[in-house]
Design an enzyme around this catalytic site. Structure first.
Site, PDB file in Angstrom:
ATOM      1  N   GLY A 184       8.994 -52.903  12.703  1.00  0.00           N
ATOM      2  CA  GLY A 184       9.660 -54.082  12.718  1.00  0.00           C
ATOM      3  C   GLY A 184      10.223 -54.690  13.794  1.00  0.00           C
ATOM      4  O   GLY A 184      10.096 -55.917  14.235  1.00  0.00           O
ATOM      5  N   ARG A 267       5.541 -46.384   5.954  1.00  0.00           N
ATOM      6  CA  ARG A 267       4.019 -46.138   5.588  1.00  0.00           C
ATOM      7  C   ARG A 267       3.963 -45.071   4.641  1.00  0.00           C
ATOM      8  O   ARG A 267       4.766 -43.972   4.881  1.00  0.00           O
ATOM      9  CB  ARG A 267       3.596 -45.583   7.024  1.00  0.00           C
ATOM     10  CG  ARG A 267       3.602 -46.379   8.264  1.00  0.00           C
ATOM     11  CD  ARG A 267       2.728 -47.160   8.369  1.00  0.00           C
ATOM     12  NE  ARG A 267       1.266 -46.635   8.423  1.00  0.00           N
ATOM     13  CZ  ARG A 267       0.148 -47.492   8.055  1.00  0.00           C
ATOM     14  NH1 ARG A 267       0.281 -48.788   8.136  1.00  0.00           N
ATOM     15  NH2 ARG A 267      -1.090 -46.887   8.084  1.00  0.00           N
ATOM     16  N   ALA A 314       1.121 -40.819  16.221  1.00  0.00           N
ATOM     17  CA  ALA A 314      -0.152 -40.498  16.551  1.00  0.00           C
ATOM     18  C   ALA A 314      -0.138 -39.187  17.195  1.00  0.00           C
ATOM     19  O   ALA A 314      -1.181 -38.112  16.975  1.00  0.00           O
ATOM     20  CB  ALA A 314      -0.712 -41.407  17.325  1.00  0.00           C
ATOM     21  N   HIS A 437      12.537 -41.436  45.108  1.00  0.00           N
ATOM     22  CA  HIS A 437      13.467 -42.407  45.144  1.00  0.00           C
ATOM     23  C   HIS A 437      12.496 -43.842  45.649  1.00  0.00           C
ATOM     24  O   HIS A 437      11.898 -43.563  46.673  1.00  0.00           O
ATOM     25  CB  HIS A 437      14.718 -42.351  46.075  1.00  0.00           C
ATOM     26  CG  HIS A 437      15.276 -43.540  46.345  1.00  0.00           C
ATOM     27  ND1 HIS A 437      16.334 -43.964  45.288  1.00  0.00           N
ATOM     28  CD2 HIS A 437      15.638 -44.432  47.606  1.00  0.00           C
ATOM     29  CE1 HIS A 437      16.944 -45.017  45.951  1.00  0.00           C
ATOM     30  NE2 HIS A 437      16.540 -45.235  47.187  1.00  0.00           N
TER      31      HIS A 437
HETATM   32  C1  LIG Z   1       1.865 -51.047  13.264  1.00  0.00           C
HETATM   33  C2  LIG Z   1       1.845 -49.612  13.772  1.00  0.00           C
HETATM   34  C3  LIG Z   1       2.278 -49.296  15.207  1.00  0.00           C
HETATM   35  C4  LIG Z   1       2.093 -47.795  15.578  1.00  0.00           C
HETATM   36  N1  LIG Z   1       2.424 -47.645  16.652  1.00  0.00           N
HETATM   37  C5  LIG Z   1       2.503 -46.117  17.024  1.00  0.00           C
HETATM   38  C6  LIG Z   1       2.607 -45.928  18.198  1.00  0.00           C
HETATM   39  O1  LIG Z   1       3.128 -46.857  19.264  1.00  0.00           O
HETATM   40  N2  LIG Z   1       2.836 -44.380  18.594  1.00  0.00           N
HETATM   41  C7  LIG Z   1       2.672 -43.598  17.784  1.00  0.00           C
HETATM   42  O2  LIG Z   1       2.454 -42.382  17.900  1.00  0.00           O
HETATM   43  N3  LIG Z   1       2.183 -44.028  16.451  1.00  0.00           N
HETATM   44  C8  LIG Z   1       2.082 -45.217  16.121  1.00  0.00           C
HETATM   45  N4  LIG Z   1       1.857 -45.615  14.955  1.00  0.00           N
HETATM   46  C9  LIG Z   1       1.636 -44.400  13.879  1.00  0.00           C
HETATM   47  C10 LIG Z   1       0.094 -44.032  13.944  1.00  0.00           C
HETATM   48  O3  LIG Z   1      -0.869 -44.840  14.007  1.00  0.00           O
HETATM   49  C11 LIG Z   1      -0.161 -42.737  13.020  1.00  0.00           C
HETATM   50  O4  LIG Z   1       0.894 -41.977  12.837  1.00  0.00           O
HETATM   51  C12 LIG Z   1      -1.498 -42.013  13.024  1.00  0.00           C
HETATM   52  O5  LIG Z   1      -2.291 -43.171  13.171  1.00  0.00           O
HETATM   53  C13 LIG Z   1      -1.678 -41.156  11.867  1.00  0.00           C
HETATM   54  O6  LIG Z   1      -2.805 -40.501  12.051  1.00  0.00           O
HETATM   55  P1  LIG Z   1      -3.537 -39.953  10.904  1.00  0.00           P
HETATM   56  O7  LIG Z   1      -4.875 -39.195  11.454  1.00  0.00           O
HETATM   57  O8  LIG Z   1      -2.690 -38.984   9.980  1.00  0.00           O
HETATM   58  O9  LIG Z   1      -3.989 -41.238   9.854  1.00  0.00           O
HETATM   59  P2  LIG Z   1      -4.956 -42.417  10.278  1.00  0.00           P
HETATM   60  O10 LIG Z   1      -4.873 -42.921  11.636  1.00  0.00           O
HETATM   61  O11 LIG Z   1      -4.370 -43.580   8.929  1.00  0.00           O
HETATM   62  O12 LIG Z   1      -6.241 -41.991   9.850  1.00  0.00           O
HETATM   63  C14 LIG Z   1      -6.689 -41.730   8.606  1.00  0.00           C
HETATM   64  C15 LIG Z   1      -8.110 -41.969   8.478  1.00  0.00           C
HETATM   65  O13 LIG Z   1      -8.650 -41.586   7.226  1.00  0.00           O
HETATM   66  C16 LIG Z   1      -9.676 -42.526   6.725  1.00  0.00           C
HETATM   67  N5  LIG Z   1      -9.491 -42.225   5.275  1.00  0.00           N
HETATM   68  C17 LIG Z   1      -8.509 -42.269   4.318  1.00  0.00           C
HETATM   69  N6  LIG Z   1      -8.907 -42.032   3.236  1.00  0.00           N
HETATM   70  C18 LIG Z   1     -10.367 -41.453   3.261  1.00  0.00           C
HETATM   71  C19 LIG Z   1     -11.277 -41.127   2.486  1.00  0.00           C
HETATM   72  N7  LIG Z   1     -11.011 -41.020   1.220  1.00  0.00           N
HETATM   73  N8  LIG Z   1     -12.389 -40.873   2.822  1.00  0.00           N
HETATM   74  C20 LIG Z   1     -12.806 -41.091   4.215  1.00  0.00           C
HETATM   75  N9  LIG Z   1     -11.872 -41.515   5.087  1.00  0.00           N
HETATM   76  C21 LIG Z   1     -10.763 -42.010   4.638  1.00  0.00           C
HETATM   77  C22 LIG Z   1      -8.792 -43.917   7.042  1.00  0.00           C
HETATM   78  O14 LIG Z   1      -9.866 -44.979   7.070  1.00  0.00           O
HETATM   79  C23 LIG Z   1      -8.144 -43.744   8.308  1.00  0.00           C
HETATM   80  O15 LIG Z   1      -9.068 -44.128   9.334  1.00  0.00           O
HETATM   81  C24 LIG Z   1       1.753 -46.964  14.546  1.00  0.00           C
HETATM   82  C25 LIG Z   1       1.588 -47.187  13.149  1.00  0.00           C
HETATM   83  C26 LIG Z   1       1.308 -48.668  12.770  1.00  0.00           C
HETATM   84  C27 LIG Z   1       0.946 -49.000  11.469  1.00  0.00           C
END
Ligand SMILES: Cc1cc2nc3c(=O)[nH]c(=O)nc-3n(C[C@H](O)[C@H](O)[C@H](O)COP(=O)(O)OP(=O)(O)OC[C@H]3O[C@@H](n4cnc5c(N)ncnc54)[C@H](O)[C@@H]3O)c2cc1C
Length: 460
Positions: A184, A267, A314, A437
């Protein structure tokens, strides 16, 4: 679709190709494992396509707009003539597409088998995608998260989540943002810089409420100065939308109107209807419960990323993916210390921290020492025209347990702080280290000099 004749047996099958899933795949492949990576949408997941990267690209465009606005005050004769939103989006999409190509190339060069399709856990060693069953000695669940909403708050029309906000091809003239957490606050920063009238509504008493209170208060001061409005400690009650805008009413009866309502209330884990519970995996409020080693306790099933309770970031997902891959390969890596994962909010000004807030450190250690070093005494911060401070927290006569910063670009300073906190360094160990510096990084060095009892460019 997978080739019907291709192999369906792997050392590791990973469900979800986001930060957690693809990091696990890359590391496991590097360690000689055969890996299938199942992704229903796009490799790279939320962070690359709908999260970290697009928001930071918008924030960079916003920073350039602010600089154009301020240019004349330092003698540079430029002015901001407006924002071409489609062009900003084209720049953002260009960044994503280059990174996406790079990732696809990397995954293919490590010989990870990518399966495009939506998968479901059908057994302790099996995932089914479009009628084909993939078997792994190990399964890693990495299905990520989705934008949450509140009961009675339907997404649609002028009520949008971050995914839709990233695709807007215009700058709203006004926006209400529900949620004063990282997402936000970042959108508020972008839209204000682009010229919108922005109001944040947060039910808790502060913006970025998980941060040290001093940072929250400083961000609130900075936002007030920028003309970003916020209403704290009051919760959403109802929203009505029509052709001309949205009207939001809070529990207190206060009413706000704007072009758009961005819902940024957190989230939720994507774990529903994926067969997890049927296999005996423990789910609590949607999250997959794991032990310290990220095992679910069911067969050889592991979980990483946003579906695991904790910080949804991430870089946490990357590290968890690497950690699980190394465990599967028998390397015996050290567990990840959740408290030492750095956190950055990339707003203007930025907020960055690692380790414990002062309040948490007091709970844990009783006595703590803290110091705030004002960026006003730092040459580079003066050059950049940024205000802010660095706050250090140490256990009394003990190691540094928390570093908290606010100011332009302080996100780039968190790397050193992360080492200091992770290595449980004493301020006296850090104070003699030489910082270049004039850098903003030098402010960190000065803060440690002060905490070690020998301040240089600060009063005793
Ligand atoms: C607007 C926004 C800004 C953000 N900014 C930051 C930042 O600046 N720095 C930071 O560290 N984090 C940030 N985040 C958080 C970060 O994006 C997440 O923490 C990270 O992507 C989590 O990784 P993950 O692998 O758990 O899940 P995800 O990246 O969500 O990946 C999960 C993947 O699994 C796939 N999937 C889900 N279910 C299935 C299924 N049944 N079969 C096949 N594929 C499937 C999805 O399509 C997705 O591609 C941000 C998030 C948002 C929404």
């Amino acid at each position: 679709m997978a080739d019907a004749h291709a192999t369906t047996k792997f050392d590791i099958v990973i469900l979800g190709g986001g930060s957690g899933g693809y990091a696990a795949a890359l590391r496991a492949a590097q360690l000689g494992k055969s890996v299938a990576l199942i992704e229903g949408d796009k490799l790279g997941g939320t962070c690359l396509h709908y999260g970290c990267i697009p928001t930071k690209a918008l924030l960079h465009a916003a920073e350039v707009a602010d600089e154009a606005r301020e240019a004349e005050s330092i003698g540079v004769l430029a002015q901001l003539n407006g924002i071409d939103a489609p062009k900003v989006n084209a720049y953002k999409d260009g960044v994503i597409s280059r990174l996406y190509k790079g990732l696809q190339g990397l995954v293919s060069s490590r010989q990870v088998t990518v399966i495009n399709g939506w998968g479901r856990l059908t057994g302790q060693n099996t995932i089914e995608v479009d009628g084909t069953t993939y078997t792994g000695d190990h399964i890693i669940l990495a299905t990520g998260s989705y934008s949450r909403t509140l009961p009675g708050l339907e997404i649609g029309g002028r009520v949008i989540t971050s995914e839709a906000a990233l695709g807007l091809d215009y700058v709203p003239s006004s926006a209400i943002i529900l949620g004063g957490g990282v997402i936000g606050v970042e959108f508020a920063s972008v839209w204000k810089s682009f010229g919108a009238d922005v109001t944040i509504i947060e039910g808790l008493p502060h913006l970025v409420p998980n941060e040290d209170e001093s940072l929250s208060k400083a961000l609130e001061r900075a936002y007030r100065k920028r003309g970003i409005k916020f209403n704290l400690g009051d919760r959403f009650s109802t929203v009505v939308q029509n052709d001309s805008g949205v009207t939001v009413t809070l529990e207190s009866g206060k009413v706000f109107t704007a072009d758009l309502l961005l819902v940024a209330v957190g989230r939720g884990p994507r774990t529903q209807d994926l067969g997890y519970e049927a296999q005996g995996i423990t789910i609590d409020r949607g999250f997959v419960i794991v032990d310290e080693t990220l095992r679910t306790g069911v067969g050889n099933i592991w979980a990483v990323g946003d579906i695991v309770p904790g910080l949804q970031l991430a870089h946490r997902g990357f590290q968890q993916g690497i950690y699980v891959a190394e465990q599967i390969a028998g390397l015996g890596p050290a567990p990840i210390v959740e408290a030492n994962i750095p956190r950055v909010t990339y707003s203007n000004p930025e907020v960055a921290s690692v380790g414990l807030t002062e309040a948490k450190a007091k709970e844990l250690y009783g006595d703590v020492d803290t110091i705030e070093y004002n960026l006003g005494g730092n040459g580079k911060s003066q050059i950049l025209g940024t205000q802010g401070f660095i706050k250090l927290v140490r256990a009394s006569n003990g190691p540094v347990v928390g570093v908290h910063m606010i100011g332009a670009r302080v996100g780039e300073l968190i790397g050193e702080s992360q080492l200091i906190v992770s290595w449980e360094a004493f301020p006296e160990d850090v104070a003699p280290l030489v910082h270049a510096h004039p850098t903003q990084n030098e402010a960190l060095g000065e803060a440690f000099l002060a905490l070690a009892g020998k301040p240089l460019h600060a009063h005793n």
